[in-house]
Scaffold this active site. Structure first.
Site, PDB file in Angstrom:
ATOM      1  NE  ARG A  53      -1.981   2.178   3.568  1.00 23.97           N
ATOM      2  CZ  ARG A  53      -2.668   2.802   4.539  1.00 23.97           C
ATOM      3  NH1 ARG A  53      -3.934   2.473   4.772  1.00 23.97           N
ATOM      4  NH2 ARG A  53      -2.112   3.726   5.272  1.00 23.97           N
ATOM      5  CE1 TYR A  90      -5.156   6.701   7.474  1.00 26.88           C
ATOM      6  CE2 TYR A  90      -4.764   6.225   5.153  1.00 26.88           C
ATOM      7  CZ  TYR A  90      -4.946   5.800   6.452  1.00 26.88           C
ATOM      8  OH  TYR A  90      -4.873   4.466   6.735  1.00 26.88           O
ATOM      9  CG  ASP A  96      -7.043   3.634   3.288  1.00 23.59           C
ATOM     10  OD1 ASP A  96      -8.139   4.138   2.947  1.00 23.59           O
ATOM     11  OD2 ASP A  96      -6.844   3.103   4.402  1.00 23.59           O
ATOM     12  CG  HIS A 121      -8.471   6.940   6.112  1.00 22.89           C
ATOM     13  ND1 HIS A 121      -8.815   7.548   7.288  1.00 22.89           N
ATOM     14  CD2 HIS A 121      -8.057   5.702   6.448  1.00 22.89           C
ATOM     15  CE1 HIS A 121      -8.608   6.719   8.297  1.00 22.89           C
ATOM     16  NE2 HIS A 121      -8.157   5.579   7.807  1.00 22.89           N
ATOM     17  CD  GLU A 153      -8.347   0.481   2.834  1.00 24.58           C
ATOM     18  OE1 GLU A 153      -7.259   0.045   2.410  1.00 24.58           O
ATOM     19  OE2 GLU A 153      -8.582   0.620   4.037  1.00 24.58           O
ATOM     20  CD  GLU A 159     -10.050   0.896   7.546  1.00 27.58           C
ATOM     21  OE1 GLU A 159      -9.195   0.299   6.885  1.00 27.58           O
ATOM     22  OE2 GLU A 159      -9.837   1.972   8.130  1.00 27.58           O
ATOM     23  NE  ARG A 201      -9.375  -2.478   3.837  1.00 25.84           N
ATOM     24  CZ  ARG A 201      -8.395  -2.798   4.687  1.00 25.84           C
ATOM     25  NH1 ARG A 201      -7.922  -4.013   4.725  1.00 25.84           N
ATOM     26  NH2 ARG A 201      -7.873  -1.890   5.499  1.00 25.84           N
ATOM     27  CD  GLU A 233      -4.378  -2.767   6.732  1.00 23.60           C
ATOM     28  OE1 GLU A 233      -5.570  -2.992   7.020  1.00 23.60           O
ATOM     29  OE2 GLU A 233      -3.880  -1.627   6.742  1.00 23.60           O
ATOM     30  CD1 TRP A 264      -7.589  11.904  10.177  1.00 24.39           C
ATOM     31  CD2 TRP A 264      -8.167   9.820  10.745  1.00 24.39           C
ATOM     32  NE1 TRP A 264      -6.443  11.171  10.259  1.00 24.39           N
ATOM     33  CE2 TRP A 264      -6.769   9.879  10.609  1.00 24.39           C
ATOM     34  CE3 TRP A 264      -8.766   8.600  11.088  1.00 24.39           C
ATOM     35  CZ2 TRP A 264      -5.938   8.771  10.796  1.00 24.39           C
ATOM     36  CZ3 TRP A 264      -7.952   7.503  11.286  1.00 24.39           C
ATOM     37  CH2 TRP A 264      -6.544   7.587  11.149  1.00 24.39           C
TER      38      TRP A 264
HETATM   39  C1  GCO Z   1      -6.054   0.789   7.183  1.00 26.39           C
HETATM   40  C2  GCO Z   1      -6.749   1.766   8.034  1.00 26.39           C
HETATM   41  C3  GCO Z   1      -6.081   2.135   9.291  1.00 26.39           C
HETATM   42  C4  GCO Z   1      -7.009   2.972  10.141  1.00 26.39           C
HETATM   43  C5  GCO Z   1      -6.839   2.615  11.567  1.00 26.39           C
HETATM   44  C6  GCO Z   1      -7.736   3.410  12.466  1.00 26.39           C
HETATM   45  O1  GCO Z   1      -6.427   0.688   6.031  1.00 26.39           O
HETATM   46  O2  GCO Z   1      -5.178   0.129   7.704  1.00 26.39           O
HETATM   47  O3  GCO Z   1      -7.363   2.780   7.316  1.00 26.39           O
HETATM   48  O4  GCO Z   1      -4.830   2.707   9.117  1.00 26.39           O
HETATM   49  O5  GCO Z   1      -6.818   4.314   9.926  1.00 26.39           O
HETATM   50  O6  GCO Z   1      -7.079   1.245  11.704  1.00 26.39           O
HETATM   51  O7  GCO Z   1      -7.674   2.926  13.750  1.00 26.39           O
HETATM   52 MG    MG Z   2      -8.103   1.766   5.556  1.00 23.82          MG
END
Ligand code: GCO
Ligand code: MG
Length: 402
Positions: free
Chosen positions: A147, A159, A210, A212, A236, A262, A283, A339, A402
């Site tokens: 990643r 991020y 990602d 986010h 992602e 996630e 995820r 991951e 975030w």
């Molecule tokens: C990822 C995630 C993490 C989250 C984290 C928050 O893809 O691994 O986005 O980095 O930000 O798990 O607690």
């Molecule tokens: Mg993520």
């Protein structure tokens, strides 16, 4: 076999972890992860005040019944706190059941579908050049999938950009730190990152990114389309998935594979995304969605639509979740990728485990149970430290995702 006791262990060997330990009258014990990054104490209270009292005296081998008891029986369903507490109980009970059977957990799920589990690591840097170097280091370590995230000019603490190279930890302050976001700057920058990566390393490795939850569906579609030539393994969390139908717009405009889930807690969060084939990878992982018992239902639904798993594996999920997830990954027929953000040596020492990394793959162990234990004496040396995830704001102070 009856449950005689259960207790919560909170430890902070570099970051906070919440672990549930269940004991039985046969002397067998099991552990499950209940960590909810930045909200750990809420799950501790939920377990101690509302779950553990109901467990004492229950038959430890009735995992399904206990799952339904805690889900249906609570009346108040779903949500990250409830579902993490249920996950901790579920994983601890699977651990006990597998120990009682004298088998590694993947055997109870139905046995192996594969020999080893492909993982992806996190490469990040303050700018494109640093991220290109970081990806090179992962390639040298044997990773097949990486990643890539980089700092973006004009964005404070974009991020995914860590302070160290291997052990990136977003929950970094006793109150949420403030980061910024600017979609126009990101949209101009991210394609340049992947252009540089493909120009440097070619197409032999899988690359992931990602977003986010930062983009609107239209912006997400535009990014996914512009990244097509760089053939990502996945893109992602392009846009928040509360509105699952929003992914239709992205799908209509791009063939870049999409991954989401996630922060999902149950199958209901993913139902439309799966049934309309709006994503390619789900995820959600063991601790996020009520443990093995519920995650296998999500994976089975996904398999009907050729959607594969890509379990969340950031460092805020403890080695207990990683161990349980690897048993799940070893069994699940529609596995995609796992991951794998490495834990620090301090964390690994608190949670001894039998899985290991080799040549871009994680290998599950064959110890009866899920193969992860907790050294309680060592854990007690690391008291809880308040740590919040950051918040993100636009330049004018508007709150963003975030
Ligand atoms: C990822 C995630 C993490 C989250 C984290 C928050 O893809 O691994 O986005 O980095 O930000 O798990 O607690
Ligand atoms: Mg993520």
């Amino acid at each position: 076999m009856r449950i005689t006791a259960a207790r919560v262990i909170v430890t902070c060997p570099g970051r906070n972890f919440v672990t549930l330990k269940i004991e039985t009258d046969q002397g067998l014990t099991g552990i499950g992860d209940a960590t909810l990054n930045g909200r750990e104490k809420a799950v501790v209270a939920y377990l101690e005040d509302h779950v553990i009292p109901c467990l004492i005296g229950q038959a430890a081998d009735q995992i399904e019944h206990i799952w339904q008891y805690l889900y249906r029986g609570a009346y108040w369903r779903r949500g990250p706190v409830t579902m993490r507490a249920i996950a901790a109980v579920d994983v601890a009970l699977w651990d006990i059941k597998a120990k009682a059977a004298g088998m590694p957990l993947y055997q109870l799920l139905g046995g192996r579908s594969r020999d080893r589990v492909m993982v992806y690591g996190h490469a990040n840097g303050a700018d494109i050049a640093e991220t290109v170097d970081a990806v090179g280091r992962y390639i040298d370590m044997g990773y097949k999938a990486i990643r890539a995230q980089s700092g973006i000019p004009g964005i404070k603490d974009a991020y995914g950009v860590g302070r160290g190279t291997l052990h990136y930890e977003p929950a970094d302050a006793a109150l949420p730190s403030e980061t910024t976001w600017d979609t126009a700057k990101a949209l101009a920058h991210v394609p340049q990152l992947f252009e540089a990566l493909r120009a440097t390393y070619g197409f032999d490795h899988h690359l992931l990114h990602d977003a986010h939850h930062r983009y609107t569906p239209q912006e997400a579609a535009s990014l996914a389309r512009r990244l097509e030539d760089f053939r990502l393994f996945w893109l992602e969390d392009l846009t928040p998935a509360e509105n699952q139908a929003a992914f239709r717009l992205i799908r209509q405009h791009s063939t870049t594979p999409l991954a989401v889930g996630e922060i999902f807690n149950t199958i209901w969060d993913a139902k439309q995304l799966i049934e309309e084939q709006l994503i390619d990878y789900i995820r959600t992982t063991v601790v996020g969605a009520g443990g093995i018992t519920h995650l296998r239902r999500i994976a089975d639904l996904a398999s009907l639509y050729q959607i594969r798993t890509g379990c969340h594996g950031a460092t805020d999920l403890s080695p207990v979740t990683m161990g349980a997830a690897l048993h799940f990954d070893t069994w699940v027929p529609n596995f995609g990728i796992q991951e794998y953000m490495r834990h620090t040596p301090e964390t690994d020492a608190v949670f001894p485990h039998d899985y290991h990394f080799e040549d871009g793959f994680l290998h599950v162990g064959d110890t009866p149970g899920h193969g992860v234990t907790i050294d309680e004496t060592l854990a007690a040396r690391y008291p809880y430290q308040p740590a919040f995830l950051p918040v993100a704001m636009l330049e004018d102070g508007t709150m963003w995702n975030w």
